[in-house]
Design a protein around this motif. Sequence first.
Motif, PDB file in Angstrom:
ATOM      1  N   LEU A  30       0.671  -1.242   0.164  1.00  0.00           N
ATOM      2  CA  LEU A  30       0.010  -0.049  -0.062  1.00  0.00           C
ATOM      3  C   LEU A  30       0.840   1.137   0.074  1.00  0.00           C
ATOM      4  O   LEU A  30       1.819   1.402   0.802  1.00  0.00           O
ATOM      5  CB  LEU A  30      -1.128  -0.145   1.283  1.00  0.00           C
ATOM      6  CG  LEU A  30      -2.065  -0.944   1.166  1.00  0.00           C
ATOM      7  CD1 LEU A  30      -2.504  -1.338   2.556  1.00  0.00           C
ATOM      8  CD2 LEU A  30      -3.045  -0.468   0.214  1.00  0.00           C
ATOM      9  N   VAL A  94      -8.004  -7.920   0.416  1.00  0.00           N
ATOM     10  CA  VAL A  94      -7.915  -6.703   1.385  1.00  0.00           C
ATOM     11  C   VAL A  94      -9.016  -6.967   2.613  1.00  0.00           C
ATOM     12  O   VAL A  94     -10.072  -7.317   2.057  1.00  0.00           O
ATOM     13  CB  VAL A  94      -7.955  -5.362   0.559  1.00  0.00           C
ATOM     14  CG1 VAL A  94      -9.431  -5.397   0.026  1.00  0.00           C
ATOM     15  CG2 VAL A  94      -7.959  -4.197   1.607  1.00  0.00           C
ATOM     16  N   ILE A 109     -10.313  -4.065  -4.282  1.00  0.00           N
ATOM     17  CA  ILE A 109      -9.199  -3.767  -5.236  1.00  0.00           C
ATOM     18  C   ILE A 109      -9.786  -3.627  -6.609  1.00  0.00           C
ATOM     19  O   ILE A 109     -10.158  -4.381  -7.133  1.00  0.00           O
ATOM     20  CB  ILE A 109      -7.919  -4.890  -5.259  1.00  0.00           C
ATOM     21  CG1 ILE A 109      -7.424  -5.086  -4.043  1.00  0.00           C
ATOM     22  CG2 ILE A 109      -6.948  -4.529  -6.169  1.00  0.00           C
ATOM     23  CD1 ILE A 109      -6.432  -6.055  -3.720  1.00  0.00           C
ATOM     24  N   VAL A 122      -6.985   0.170  -3.472  1.00  0.00           N
ATOM     25  CA  VAL A 122      -7.662  -0.268  -2.587  1.00  0.00           C
ATOM     26  C   VAL A 122      -8.716   0.912  -2.592  1.00  0.00           C
ATOM     27  O   VAL A 122      -8.478   2.072  -2.317  1.00  0.00           O
ATOM     28  CB  VAL A 122      -7.291  -0.607  -1.022  1.00  0.00           C
ATOM     29  CG1 VAL A 122      -8.529  -0.892  -0.299  1.00  0.00           C
ATOM     30  CG2 VAL A 122      -6.499  -1.806  -1.394  1.00  0.00           C
ATOM     31  N   LEU A 141      -6.444  -0.777   6.891  1.00  0.00           N
ATOM     32  CA  LEU A 141      -6.743  -1.840   5.714  1.00  0.00           C
ATOM     33  C   LEU A 141      -5.152  -2.657   5.691  1.00  0.00           C
ATOM     34  O   LEU A 141      -4.221  -2.204   5.900  1.00  0.00           O
ATOM     35  CB  LEU A 141      -6.656  -0.750   4.396  1.00  0.00           C
ATOM     36  CG  LEU A 141      -7.609   0.052   4.217  1.00  0.00           C
ATOM     37  CD1 LEU A 141      -7.440   0.942   3.109  1.00  0.00           C
ATOM     38  CD2 LEU A 141      -9.039  -0.439   4.159  1.00  0.00           C
ATOM     39  N   THR A 142      -5.518  -3.826   5.157  1.00  0.00           N
ATOM     40  CA  THR A 142      -4.698  -4.913   5.304  1.00  0.00           C
ATOM     41  C   THR A 142      -4.614  -5.728   4.078  1.00  0.00           C
ATOM     42  O   THR A 142      -5.612  -6.215   3.720  1.00  0.00           O
ATOM     43  CB  THR A 142      -4.587  -5.742   6.480  1.00  0.00           C
ATOM     44  OG1 THR A 142      -4.536  -5.083   7.619  1.00  0.00           O
ATOM     45  CG2 THR A 142      -3.465  -6.692   6.276  1.00  0.00           C
ATOM     46  N   LEU A 143      -3.457  -5.896   3.271  1.00  0.00           N
ATOM     47  CA  LEU A 143      -3.358  -6.682   2.106  1.00  0.00           C
ATOM     48  C   LEU A 143      -2.895  -7.833   2.589  1.00  0.00           C
ATOM     49  O   LEU A 143      -1.950  -7.966   3.354  1.00  0.00           O
ATOM     50  CB  LEU A 143      -2.278  -5.957   0.947  1.00  0.00           C
ATOM     51  CG  LEU A 143      -2.846  -4.802   0.435  1.00  0.00           C
ATOM     52  CD1 LEU A 143      -1.522  -4.461  -0.554  1.00  0.00           C
ATOM     53  CD2 LEU A 143      -3.836  -4.828  -0.278  1.00  0.00           C
ATOM     54  N   LYS A 150      -2.513 -12.273   6.913  1.00  0.00           N
ATOM     55  CA  LYS A 150      -3.721 -11.462   7.401  1.00  0.00           C
ATOM     56  C   LYS A 150      -3.499 -11.479   8.825  1.00  0.00           C
ATOM     57  O   LYS A 150      -3.578 -10.344   9.356  1.00  0.00           O
ATOM     58  CB  LYS A 150      -4.999 -12.118   7.122  1.00  0.00           C
ATOM     59  CG  LYS A 150      -6.278 -11.361   7.681  1.00  0.00           C
ATOM     60  CD  LYS A 150      -7.412 -12.060   7.224  1.00  0.00           C
ATOM     61  CE  LYS A 150      -8.753 -11.330   7.724  1.00  0.00           C
ATOM     62  NZ  LYS A 150     -10.049 -12.031   7.103  1.00  0.00           N
ATOM     63  N   GLN A 158      -0.123  -2.452   5.368  1.00  0.00           N
ATOM     64  CA  GLN A 158      -1.002  -2.155   6.131  1.00  0.00           C
ATOM     65  C   GLN A 158      -1.078  -0.475   6.044  1.00  0.00           C
ATOM     66  O   GLN A 158      -0.007   0.026   5.747  1.00  0.00           O
ATOM     67  CB  GLN A 158      -1.022  -2.335   7.500  1.00  0.00           C
ATOM     68  CG  GLN A 158      -1.460  -3.614   8.074  1.00  0.00           C
ATOM     69  CD  GLN A 158      -1.548  -3.819   9.299  1.00  0.00           C
ATOM     70  OE1 GLN A 158      -0.833  -3.475  10.054  1.00  0.00           O
ATOM     71  NE2 GLN A 158      -2.685  -4.670   9.775  1.00  0.00           N
TER      72      GLN A 158
END
Length: 330
Positions: A30, A94, A109, A122, A141-143, A150, A158
């Motif tokens: 990100l 995401v 995405i 995102v 937000l987390t990829l 995760k 993040q």
Amino acid sequence: MKKIFALALAGLMTAGMTTVAFADLDGVNLSYGGTIYVDTDKDNDGEYDDARFSAAVGNTVVINGVDGGTKVAVGLLKGNNDVTKAEDVKGVKVDVDWSVGETEAKPEIQFVKINGSYKYAVVFEIPENVSTKKADLQGTLTLYTTSSEKKNPAADAQVTLSVEYGYNTDKFDVVEGDMTKAEIVDFSDEEDEITMDFGDLFTFEVNVTGQGKLNLVNNVDFNKEFAAMYDYANIDFITFENEPTFNKNGVAYIYADEDAFIYEVTADGAKEIAGLKWDEDYEAWTFKTRTLKSYAISDVELTEKTVTEDKDNSSSTTTDDGKENPDTGR
């Protein structure tokens, strides 16, 4: 020899399966150390170039001064380059954890146009907010591609956002020249009676001494649901989306021909407006009110509702009687 070959082949297959099972983001991250874009005009044209917010790597990106209902795009990078190939985001997901506030719109995405160039980002939508107060939305937000990623995300996978949103607030003297663009209007610097012109259809005169902030968002959009009830009429509309109520009664002027028919728009159909009368001097229909609502200007009297009934896979149109507009409504 055959047994050795078979064992070697099984080992290669296992290694291949292991690679798939533990696939990582392969450098996709990100761009939270760069810029986040917001589509502030809410035109949903898929382009993000209106407002930009950024923060140093690892810090929270603060987004403020934006309206509810706008969209935010957080660009993806691979290394230091924009992600433009679909293969780079294959399998990338995401997740979001909202610690303050919430939105039903899940981040996705998407391939969008950011600052003139198409790239993957995102994207999520800020919730609507029709109150006169700002609202907060905060979260991370987390990829990830695997459950392990995760649970234990890399720092560059993040971004933490803090969003303050709501309608724009302007002093009355800023928007008085074009009240069609009014949102939250602050009357604290005004006294006595003022006149507000909402385009060519509507004027409101009211005393705003001691008046607080009001949401005066308005539009002249065609109301398809209401018009369908009276499909024999040509109707124009002026709508105050949040029905603002002033401290004092004022005088509303709706500019229409003397032979027009004026009504309040309700979910049940046309409603007579108490005290509605024709003003020869202003060449407008006038009435007193504290609350601005939604109004219809019709070329004919709306005495009957159009009702469509389906019979044997075909439709027929009938009418049932409604209330007559009083003589003062012409």
